[in-house]
Design a protein around this motif. Structure first.
Motif, PDB file in Angstrom:
ATOM      1  N   VAL A  78      72.672  25.346  -7.114  1.00 54.84           N
ATOM      2  CA  VAL A  78      71.871  26.468  -7.605  1.00 54.84           C
ATOM      3  C   VAL A  78      72.715  27.406  -8.461  1.00 54.84           C
ATOM      4  O   VAL A  78      72.331  27.786  -9.570  1.00 54.84           O
ATOM      5  CB  VAL A  78      71.231  27.226  -6.424  1.00 54.84           C
ATOM      6  N   VAL A  79      73.861  27.778  -7.952  1.00 50.74           N
ATOM      7  CA  VAL A  79      74.716  28.752  -8.638  1.00 50.74           C
ATOM      8  C   VAL A  79      75.216  28.221  -9.982  1.00 50.74           C
ATOM      9  O   VAL A  79      75.317  28.959 -10.964  1.00 50.74           O
ATOM     10  CB  VAL A  79      75.905  29.132  -7.734  1.00 50.74           C
ATOM     11  N   GLU A  80      75.526  26.923 -10.044  1.00 49.95           N
ATOM     12  CA  GLU A  80      76.118  26.348 -11.250  1.00 49.95           C
ATOM     13  C   GLU A  80      75.088  25.862 -12.260  1.00 49.95           C
ATOM     14  O   GLU A  80      75.451  25.424 -13.355  1.00 49.95           O
ATOM     15  CB  GLU A  80      77.050  25.198 -10.854  1.00 49.95           C
ATOM     16  N   ALA A  81      73.806  25.945 -11.919  1.00 43.63           N
ATOM     17  CA  ALA A  81      72.750  25.494 -12.836  1.00 43.63           C
ATOM     18  C   ALA A  81      72.586  26.477 -13.996  1.00 43.63           C
ATOM     19  O   ALA A  81      73.070  27.613 -13.953  1.00 43.63           O
ATOM     20  CB  ALA A  81      71.436  25.341 -12.085  1.00 43.63           C
ATOM     21  N   ASP A  82      71.880  26.018 -15.021  1.00 43.93           N
ATOM     22  CA  ASP A  82      71.551  26.888 -16.149  1.00 43.93           C
ATOM     23  C   ASP A  82      70.265  27.665 -15.899  1.00 43.93           C
ATOM     24  O   ASP A  82      70.004  28.673 -16.569  1.00 43.93           O
ATOM     25  CB  ASP A  82      71.395  26.049 -17.417  1.00 43.93           C
ATOM     26  N   ALA A  83      69.455  27.188 -14.959  1.00 45.33           N
ATOM     27  CA  ALA A  83      68.193  27.855 -14.626  1.00 45.33           C
ATOM     28  C   ALA A  83      67.736  27.353 -13.266  1.00 45.33           C
ATOM     29  O   ALA A  83      68.189  26.309 -12.782  1.00 45.33           O
ATOM     30  CB  ALA A  83      67.126  27.577 -15.681  1.00 45.33           C
ATOM     31  N   VAL A  84      66.827  28.115 -12.654  1.00 47.44           N
ATOM     32  CA  VAL A  84      66.327  27.773 -11.321  1.00 47.44           C
ATOM     33  C   VAL A  84      64.806  27.854 -11.301  1.00 47.44           C
ATOM     34  O   VAL A  84      64.214  28.807 -11.824  1.00 47.44           O
ATOM     35  CB  VAL A  84      66.903  28.727 -10.252  1.00 47.44           C
ATOM     36  N   VAL A  85      64.192  26.835 -10.708  1.00 46.70           N
ATOM     37  CA  VAL A  85      62.780  26.894 -10.334  1.00 46.70           C
ATOM     38  C   VAL A  85      62.761  27.077  -8.828  1.00 46.70           C
ATOM     39  O   VAL A  85      63.329  26.261  -8.094  1.00 46.70           O
ATOM     40  CB  VAL A  85      62.032  25.606 -10.728  1.00 46.70           C
ATOM     41  N   PHE A  86      62.132  28.142  -8.351  1.00 48.89           N
ATOM     42  CA  PHE A  86      62.150  28.463  -6.916  1.00 48.89           C
ATOM     43  C   PHE A  86      60.714  28.577  -6.426  1.00 48.89           C
ATOM     44  O   PHE A  86      59.961  29.431  -6.879  1.00 48.89           O
ATOM     45  CB  PHE A  86      62.888  29.783  -6.686  1.00 48.89           C
ATOM     46  N   VAL A  87      60.349  27.708  -5.482  1.00 52.31           N
ATOM     47  CA  VAL A  87      58.968  27.668  -4.993  1.00 52.31           C
ATOM     48  C   VAL A  87      58.958  27.732  -3.472  1.00 52.31           C
ATOM     49  O   VAL A  87      59.706  27.001  -2.805  1.00 52.31           O
ATOM     50  CB  VAL A  87      58.240  26.393  -5.464  1.00 52.31           C
ATOM     51  N   THR A  88      58.113  28.586  -2.924  1.00 47.89           N
ATOM     52  CA  THR A  88      58.020  28.778  -1.480  1.00 47.89           C
ATOM     53  C   THR A  88      56.572  28.792  -1.020  1.00 47.89           C
ATOM     54  O   THR A  88      55.695  29.227  -1.774  1.00 47.89           O
ATOM     55  CB  THR A  88      58.679  30.108  -1.060  1.00 47.89           C
ATOM     56  N   PRO A  89      56.306  28.334   0.191  1.00 48.07           N
ATOM     57  CA  PRO A  89      54.975  28.573   0.755  1.00 48.07           C
ATOM     58  C   PRO A  89      54.851  30.040   1.154  1.00 48.07           C
ATOM     59  O   PRO A  89      55.860  30.719   1.387  1.00 48.07           O
ATOM     60  CB  PRO A  89      54.946  27.651   1.985  1.00 48.07           C
ATOM     61  N   ILE A  90      53.626  30.504   1.210  1.00 49.60           N
ATOM     62  CA  ILE A  90      53.349  31.885   1.607  1.00 49.60           C
ATOM     63  C   ILE A  90      52.700  31.885   2.983  1.00 49.60           C
ATOM     64  O   ILE A  90      51.720  31.180   3.224  1.00 49.60           O
ATOM     65  CB  ILE A  90      52.422  32.580   0.597  1.00 49.60           C
ATOM     66  N   PHE A  91      53.262  32.671   3.895  1.00 46.91           N
ATOM     67  CA  PHE A  91      52.715  32.818   5.236  1.00 46.91           C
ATOM     68  C   PHE A  91      52.466  34.299   5.516  1.00 46.91           C
ATOM     69  O   PHE A  91      53.371  35.117   5.356  1.00 46.91           O
ATOM     70  CB  PHE A  91      53.675  32.259   6.293  1.00 46.91           C
ATOM     71  N   THR A  92      51.238  34.638   5.911  1.00 43.82           N
ATOM     72  CA  THR A  92      50.881  36.029   6.236  1.00 43.82           C
ATOM     73  C   THR A  92      51.308  36.962   5.108  1.00 43.82           C
ATOM     74  O   THR A  92      51.946  37.999   5.332  1.00 43.82           O
ATOM     75  CB  THR A  92      51.532  36.460   7.563  1.00 43.82           C
ATOM     76  N   ALA A  93      50.996  36.570   3.890  1.00 48.58           N
ATOM     77  CA  ALA A  93      51.234  37.363   2.679  1.00 48.58           C
ATOM     78  C   ALA A  93      52.706  37.545   2.350  1.00 48.58           C
ATOM     79  O   ALA A  93      53.060  38.371   1.507  1.00 48.58           O
ATOM     80  CB  ALA A  93      50.555  38.734   2.776  1.00 48.58           C
ATOM     81  N   GLY A  94      53.604  36.766   2.969  1.00 50.46           N
ATOM     82  CA  GLY A  94      55.028  36.878   2.668  1.00 50.46           C
ATOM     83  C   GLY A  94      55.656  35.513   2.453  1.00 50.46           C
ATOM     84  O   GLY A  94      55.080  34.479   2.796  1.00 50.46           O
TER      85      GLY A  94
END
Length: 210
Positions: A78-94
């Protein structure tokens, strides 16, 4: 060659979170491959970072301050990449605890000026603003260069033709945003080993005797 780290915090297998992450990465790769006003298209290398197999190591790192080898490799990707796609599920609005915990074990300066595309999945469209109120502020604190278009996909977005077409449009727009951010990025190349080291645990314990 451009490198994009695709981080998925999905908890199930198969995962709609991983599916959305892959779709967003594909859109960015396609946009980067096309000629632009700044020059011809280029090739892109995609690195997949699934957090589910790293859950125990992430928890241990939060408790001890040390990252096991698999987690260290994921953090470096992650740190050494040129860009990041970050995807997470949402639980209880967070955001999921797994997603937030991974961000917590990264050095606070490691994503500075990093082009980042945010995505999220949830069971209902009621969570659609979670990217803006629960996820984007975290990356703002980390001083990442988050693109304007975030993509939320509810269960219904994967179903009917009209909903899936609308999702396709949002994904393409987000991919174009990330491609633009990569081309305009001011971020200097990073090496994970160059980041501030975590204090030695034995030294911390030794300080208790003084």
């Amino acid at each position: 060659m451009t490198t994009i780290a695709v981080v998925s915090a999905g908890l199930s297998e198969p995962s709609s979170t991983r599916l959305l992450a892959d779709r967003l990465a594909e859109a960015a790769v396609a946009s980067l491959a096309a000629p632009s006003a700044t020059g011809p298209g280029g090739t892109t290398h995609v690195l997949h970072v699934d957090l589910r197999p790293l859950a125990h190591e992430i928890t241990d790192a939060m408790l001890t301050g040390f990252a096991a080898p698999a987690l260290s490799a994921a953090m470096a990707a992650v740190v050494e990449a040129d860009a990041v796609v970050f995807v997470t599920p949402i639980f209880t609005a967070g955001v999921s605890g797994l997603a937030k915990s991974f961000l917590d074990v990264l050095d606070k300066d490691s994503l500075a000026e990093m082009p980042v595309l945010l995505g999220a999945t949830g069971g209902t469209a009621r969570h659609s603003l979670a990217i803006e109120h629960a996820l984007r502020p975290v990356f703002a604190y980390l001083r990442a260069a988050v693109v304007p278009t975030g993509v939320f996909a509810a269960t219904d977005d994967w179903g009917s033709e009209g909903d899936s077409a609308a999702l396709d449009g949002r994904i393409r727009r987000a991919g174009d945003d990330l491609a633009w951010a990569i081309r305009a990025s001011r971020r200097t190349p990073q090496e994970a080993d160059a980041l501030p080291a975590t204090a030695d645990f034995a030294s911390l314990l030794g300080g208790l005797g003084h």
